[in-house]
Design an enzyme around this catalytic site. Structure first.
Site, PDB file in Angstrom:
ATOM      1  N   TYR A 103      -6.388  -2.228   1.103  1.00  0.00           N
ATOM      2  CA  TYR A 103      -5.140  -2.179   1.884  1.00  0.00           C
ATOM      3  C   TYR A 103      -4.135  -1.232   1.214  1.00  0.00           C
ATOM      4  O   TYR A 103      -3.543  -0.369   1.867  1.00  0.00           O
ATOM      5  CB  TYR A 103      -4.556  -3.589   2.021  1.00  0.00           C
ATOM      6  CG  TYR A 103      -3.242  -3.622   2.771  1.00  0.00           C
ATOM      7  CD1 TYR A 103      -3.203  -3.371   4.141  1.00  0.00           C
ATOM      8  CD2 TYR A 103      -2.041  -3.870   2.105  1.00  0.00           C
ATOM      9  CE1 TYR A 103      -1.996  -3.375   4.831  1.00  0.00           C
ATOM     10  CE2 TYR A 103      -0.828  -3.873   2.789  1.00  0.00           C
ATOM     11  CZ  TYR A 103      -0.815  -3.632   4.149  1.00  0.00           C
ATOM     12  OH  TYR A 103       0.381  -3.627   4.831  1.00  0.00           O
ATOM     13  N   LYS A 109      -2.582   2.484   2.695  1.00  0.00           N
ATOM     14  CA  LYS A 109      -1.152   2.768   2.870  1.00  0.00           C
ATOM     15  C   LYS A 109      -0.703   3.892   1.930  1.00  0.00           C
ATOM     16  O   LYS A 109       0.210   4.648   2.272  1.00  0.00           O
ATOM     17  CB  LYS A 109      -0.322   1.491   2.660  1.00  0.00           C
ATOM     18  CG  LYS A 109      -0.616   0.389   3.685  1.00  0.00           C
ATOM     19  CD  LYS A 109      -0.197   0.785   5.104  1.00  0.00           C
ATOM     20  CE  LYS A 109      -0.315  -0.377   6.080  1.00  0.00           C
ATOM     21  NZ  LYS A 109       0.105  -0.032   7.450  1.00  0.00           N
TER      22      LYS A 109
END
Ligand SMILES: NC(=O)c1ccc[n+]([C@@H]2O[C@H](COP(=O)([O-])OP(=O)(O)OC[C@H]3O[C@@H](n4cnc5c(N)ncnc54)[C@H](OP(=O)(O)O)[C@@H]3O)[C@@H](O)[C@H]2O)c1
Length: 268
Positions: free
Chosen positions: A154, A158
């Site tokens: 994750y 990002k």
């Protein structure tokens, strides 16, 4: 960028932050093109907004499908006439030890969080450049600046979106097309499943309401901000991590110990 009278395409409109954004943007007079992969849920939100007088269309699509970004942008321009603002809000999260993560889940996560936003931007840019105006808003995360244990893929997705936003905004300088990267911290939405919520409570993480996050995103759009990081002390940690990453290493390695039972549970 002015919100009133703008046409705004929002992905992840059926989610916690996306739904709050749609409501607040509609009340400011924007015309909305909502993207949801769940037709029933999307139609419910669209009908609620129309009942309040908002000009709202719904497009349905799964962002992991390679042809979907191009089709969504083409349909939005065809039906709404233009896209002034694209908000890449859809996202997914993988939590747990990376050794336990299925490769297919990593692929899906990168497709939703990184590849789809980039492909949507690629599809909409010629339209915005031809009109010499537009705003692209990418929803990142504080974890997109601080590599966080148990959120490795994750965080990476990002980080990639943040790097892409920074590079492209430099490339687009002077064209009239702007990029705004917004990095929320933990927000109370269905994004965080039960085990993540319990971990956040145990770690006493600061937690925001989706309506407040939506209001900050709108403020960033209205003021043409390049970047917006939400919350103290998270903003400070982002800076600290960039300059003194070893300091943040020791704090996060300690925190990783507290995360262990939750990460093990997530992997079961
Ligand atoms: N909540 C947080 O703690 C937090 C913190 C920092 C950053 N963010 C970022 O903020 C953004 C919005 O998060 P949120 O909290 O509003 O999450 P959310 O409530 O889970 O909403 C995410 C939305 O993305 C949609 N989505 C997921 N996979 C998709 C796919 N393959 N195709 C189309 N749509 C898809 C979801 O649809 P389904 O419901 O059908 O899956 C949902 O509508 C995300 O980019 C997230 O990374 C969130």
């Amino acid at each position: 960028m002015k919100i009133a009278a703008s046409t705004i395409l929002i992905t992840g409109a059926g989610g916690g932050i996306g739904g709050a954004l749609a409501e607040q943007l509609a009340s400011k007079g924007a015309a909305l093109v909502l993207v949801d992969r769940n037709a029933e849920r999307g139609e419910r939100l669209a009908s609620q907004l129309r009942a309040k007088g908002a000009r709202t269309r719904l497009l349905v699509g799964d962002l992991t499908q390679p042809t979907v970004p191009l089709r969504l942008v083409a349909d939005a321009i065809d039906q709404a006439g233009a896209i002034d603002i694209l908000i890449n809000c859809a996202g997914v999260q993988n939590f747990g030890y990376f050794a336990d993560e299925a490769a297919a889940d990593t692929t899906t996560l990168f497709n939703v969080n990184t590849v789809a936003p980039i492909n949507l931007i690629n599809a909409v840019l010629p339209h915005m450049l031809a009109r010499k105006g537009g705003q692209i808003v990418n929803l990142g995360s504080i974890f997109g600046s601080i590599g966080f244990p148990c959120f490795a893929s994750y965080s990476a997705s990002k980080f990639a979106l943040r790097g892409f936003s920074e590079a492209l905004r430099r490339e687009l300088a002077g064209t009239g097309v702007g990029i705004t990267y917004v990095a929320p911290r933990f927000t109370k939405t269905p994004f965080n499943r039960n085990v993540v919520n319990r971990m956040a409570d145990a770690l006493k993480m600061n937690q925001d309401e989706p309506a407040d996050v939506a209001a900050s995103i709108i403020e960033a759009i209205e003021n043409d901000r390049l970047e917006r990081y939400l919350g103290w002390p998270e903003k400070l940690f982002v800076r600290l991590n960039a300059i003194f990453p070893r300091l943040v290493d020791s704090a996060l390695i300690k925190q990783a110990d507290q995360m262990r039972p939750f990460a093990i549970e997530a992997g079961r």
